[in-house]
Design a protein around this motif. Structure first.
Motif, PDB file in Angstrom:
ATOM      1  N   THR A 115       5.734  17.304  -0.770  1.00  0.00           N
ATOM      2  CA  THR A 115       4.997  16.084  -1.079  1.00  0.00           C
ATOM      3  C   THR A 115       5.837  14.881  -0.677  1.00  0.00           C
ATOM      4  O   THR A 115       7.017  14.797  -1.003  1.00  0.00           O
ATOM      5  CB  THR A 115       4.663  16.011  -2.579  1.00  0.00           C
ATOM      6  OG1 THR A 115       3.905  17.165  -2.935  1.00  0.00           O
ATOM      7  CG2 THR A 115       3.849  14.764  -2.894  1.00  0.00           C
ATOM      8  N   MET A 116       5.205  13.938   0.031  1.00  0.00           N
ATOM      9  CA  MET A 116       5.884  12.757   0.537  1.00  0.00           C
ATOM     10  C   MET A 116       5.164  11.507   0.035  1.00  0.00           C
ATOM     11  O   MET A 116       3.938  11.498  -0.113  1.00  0.00           O
ATOM     12  CB  MET A 116       5.898  12.749   2.070  1.00  0.00           C
ATOM     13  CG  MET A 116       6.362  14.045   2.707  1.00  0.00           C
ATOM     14  SD  MET A 116       8.122  14.364   2.478  1.00  0.00           S
ATOM     15  CE  MET A 116       8.832  13.131   3.559  1.00  0.00           C
ATOM     16  N   ALA A 117       5.928  10.463  -0.220  1.00  0.00           N
ATOM     17  CA  ALA A 117       5.374   9.166  -0.598  1.00  0.00           C
ATOM     18  C   ALA A 117       5.732   8.158   0.472  1.00  0.00           C
ATOM     19  O   ALA A 117       6.909   7.993   0.825  1.00  0.00           O
ATOM     20  CB  ALA A 117       5.927   8.721  -1.947  1.00  0.00           C
ATOM     21  N   ALA A 118       4.711   7.491   1.006  1.00  0.00           N
ATOM     22  CA  ALA A 118       4.922   6.440   1.996  1.00  0.00           C
ATOM     23  C   ALA A 118       4.508   5.103   1.401  1.00  0.00           C
ATOM     24  O   ALA A 118       3.616   5.050   0.551  1.00  0.00           O
ATOM     25  CB  ALA A 118       4.114   6.716   3.260  1.00  0.00           C
ATOM     26  N   ALA A 119       5.166   4.030   1.844  1.00  0.00           N
ATOM     27  CA  ALA A 119       4.828   2.695   1.350  1.00  0.00           C
ATOM     28  C   ALA A 119       4.915   1.707   2.510  1.00  0.00           C
ATOM     29  O   ALA A 119       5.771   1.831   3.405  1.00  0.00           O
ATOM     30  CB  ALA A 119       5.781   2.266   0.232  1.00  0.00           C
ATOM     31  N   PHE A 120       4.029   0.713   2.452  1.00  0.00           N
ATOM     32  CA  PHE A 120       3.998  -0.348   3.465  1.00  0.00           C
ATOM     33  C   PHE A 120       3.757  -1.675   2.766  1.00  0.00           C
ATOM     34  O   PHE A 120       2.934  -1.766   1.835  1.00  0.00           O
ATOM     35  CB  PHE A 120       2.866  -0.099   4.472  1.00  0.00           C
ATOM     36  CG  PHE A 120       2.608  -1.279   5.370  1.00  0.00           C
ATOM     37  CD1 PHE A 120       3.390  -1.490   6.485  1.00  0.00           C
ATOM     38  CD2 PHE A 120       1.589  -2.179   5.082  1.00  0.00           C
ATOM     39  CE1 PHE A 120       3.164  -2.597   7.301  1.00  0.00           C
ATOM     40  CE2 PHE A 120       1.354  -3.277   5.894  1.00  0.00           C
ATOM     41  CZ  PHE A 120       2.155  -3.486   7.012  1.00  0.00           C
TER      42      PHE A 120
ATOM     43  N   ALA B 102       0.836  -1.197   0.000  1.00  0.00           N
ATOM     44  CA  ALA B 102       0.000   0.000   0.000  1.00  0.00           C
ATOM     45  C   ALA B 102       0.868   1.243   0.000  1.00  0.00           C
ATOM     46  O   ALA B 102       1.919   1.287   0.646  1.00  0.00           O
ATOM     47  CB  ALA B 102      -0.915   0.010   1.219  1.00  0.00           C
ATOM     48  N   SER B 103       0.427   2.245  -0.747  1.00  0.00           N
ATOM     49  CA  SER B 103       1.125   3.528  -0.827  1.00  0.00           C
ATOM     50  C   SER B 103       0.220   4.633  -0.316  1.00  0.00           C
ATOM     51  O   SER B 103      -1.005   4.506  -0.314  1.00  0.00           O
ATOM     52  CB  SER B 103       1.520   3.851  -2.275  1.00  0.00           C
ATOM     53  OG  SER B 103       2.438   2.911  -2.769  1.00  0.00           O
ATOM     54  N   ARG B 104       0.861   5.708   0.042  1.00  0.00           N
ATOM     55  CA  ARG B 104       0.098   6.891   0.469  1.00  0.00           C
ATOM     56  C   ARG B 104       0.889   8.122   0.045  1.00  0.00           C
ATOM     57  O   ARG B 104       2.094   8.212   0.274  1.00  0.00           O
ATOM     58  CB  ARG B 104      -0.053   6.876   1.984  1.00  0.00           C
ATOM     59  CG  ARG B 104      -0.937   7.965   2.518  1.00  0.00           C
ATOM     60  CD  ARG B 104      -2.157   7.350   3.124  1.00  0.00           C
ATOM     61  NE  ARG B 104      -3.005   8.366   3.698  1.00  0.00           N
ATOM     62  CZ  ARG B 104      -4.017   8.093   4.481  1.00  0.00           C
ATOM     63  NH1 ARG B 104      -4.285   6.846   4.795  1.00  0.00           N
ATOM     64  NH2 ARG B 104      -4.776   9.044   4.959  1.00  0.00           N
ATOM     65  N   ILE B 105       0.226   9.053  -0.587  1.00  0.00           N
ATOM     66  CA  ILE B 105       0.828  10.330  -0.978  1.00  0.00           C
ATOM     67  C   ILE B 105       0.226  11.406  -0.101  1.00  0.00           C
ATOM     68  O   ILE B 105      -0.992  11.463   0.088  1.00  0.00           O
ATOM     69  CB  ILE B 105       0.541  10.656  -2.462  1.00  0.00           C
ATOM     70  CG1 ILE B 105       0.973   9.491  -3.357  1.00  0.00           C
ATOM     71  CG2 ILE B 105       1.241  11.949  -2.870  1.00  0.00           C
ATOM     72  CD1 ILE B 105       2.426   9.140  -3.275  1.00  0.00           C
ATOM     73  N   MET B 106       1.085  12.257   0.454  1.00  0.00           N
ATOM     74  CA  MET B 106       0.565  13.293   1.340  1.00  0.00           C
ATOM     75  C   MET B 106       1.344  14.581   1.151  1.00  0.00           C
ATOM     76  O   MET B 106       2.485  14.572   0.698  1.00  0.00           O
ATOM     77  CB  MET B 106       0.638  12.831   2.793  1.00  0.00           C
ATOM     78  CG  MET B 106       2.037  12.771   3.349  1.00  0.00           C
ATOM     79  SD  MET B 106       2.287  11.378   4.432  1.00  0.00           S
ATOM     80  CE  MET B 106       2.548  10.115   3.194  1.00  0.00           C
ATOM     81  N   LYS B 107       0.679  15.659   1.480  1.00  0.00           N
ATOM     82  CA  LYS B 107       1.328  16.968   1.551  1.00  0.00           C
ATOM     83  C   LYS B 107       1.125  17.465   2.970  1.00  0.00           C
ATOM     84  O   LYS B 107       0.030  17.391   3.518  1.00  0.00           O
ATOM     85  CB  LYS B 107       0.707  17.952   0.564  1.00  0.00           C
ATOM     86  CG  LYS B 107       0.979  17.606  -0.884  1.00  0.00           C
ATOM     87  CD  LYS B 107       0.639  18.770  -1.788  1.00  0.00           C
ATOM     88  CE  LYS B 107       0.966  18.401  -3.229  1.00  0.00           C
ATOM     89  NZ  LYS B 107       1.266  19.537  -4.054  1.00  0.00           N
TER      90      LYS B 107
END
Length: 203
Positions: free
Chosen positions: A194-199, A183-188
């Motif tokens: 802008t940051m990209a997170a992944a799990f 799963a990914s998540r893009i956030m500001k």
């Protein structure tokens, strides 16, 4: 799976990933480690209904964090820090989490990618490549954290496929069979861009 944004939030089910924006800008590895471990202890204390002093973290010889106290939780922990944003993942299975910033002016290091990933990036319009690279790299780092190898495993030796902004798959020739889903998540958030997170969690 839950994405949470407050260190005081308790996860009703696992896996859960806390993405915590801080006003800190740790400049060194020890500072980044202290920030993520301090937040992880607070989150775990709240999750286990304990005082923070009752929670201690250790690490495996290869560096993967583990919960030393309370003993016998059977849970797996993964941590990441980038530009003051801290990610804490808690899971019943080996898992990895990572956070990467979107570098709008940097050229992605294509040589570190699998040939299929390079082709995917090069097929995108140039303005879309920084975000896609951040998604790819956070997914790759989350995966090697879940394996417990870190980048002793060559990043170009396995393929990440993006499936929109919130999903990815990993094809690993060393783990034949169905692709693993992550799963990914893009956030500001203020000050971090802008940051990209992944799990990802290993079955």
């Amino acid at each position: 799976m839950l994405w949470l944004s407050s260190p005081g939030a308790r996860a009703a089910t696992l896996p859960a990933i806390w993405l915590i924006a801080t006003d800190r800008r740790p400049a060194t590895l020890p500072e980044r480690s202290a920030l993520r471990r301090g937040l992880a202890r607070s989150i775990l204390a709240n999750q286990f209904n304990l005082d923070p002093e009752a929670v201690t973290l250790d690490h495996e010889p290869a560096g993967r964090p583990l919960i030393a106290n309370p003993h016998g939780s059977g849970l797996h922990l993964s941590l990441a820090t980038r530009a003051g944003l801290v990610a804490v993942a808690l899971s019943h299975q080996p898992a990895g989490v990572d956070v990467e910033g979107v570098e709008l002016t940097a050229e992605p290091p294509l040589a570190a990618l699998h040939p299929g990933e390079r082709a995917m990036l090069q097929a995108l319009p140039p303005p879309a490549r920084p975000l896609a690279f951040a998604q790819l790299w956070s997914a790759k780092e989350a995966y090697v954290k879940a394996l417990g190898t870190g980048f002793r495993r060559a990043p170009e030796s396995f393929l990440v496929r993006l499936a929109g902004l919130d999903l990815f798959e990993v094809d690993d020739p060393e783990r034949p069979g169905a692709a693993l889903a992550g799963a990914s998540r893009i956030m500001k958030n203020g000050g971090h861009g802008t940051m990209a997170a992944a799990f990802i969690e290993l079955a």
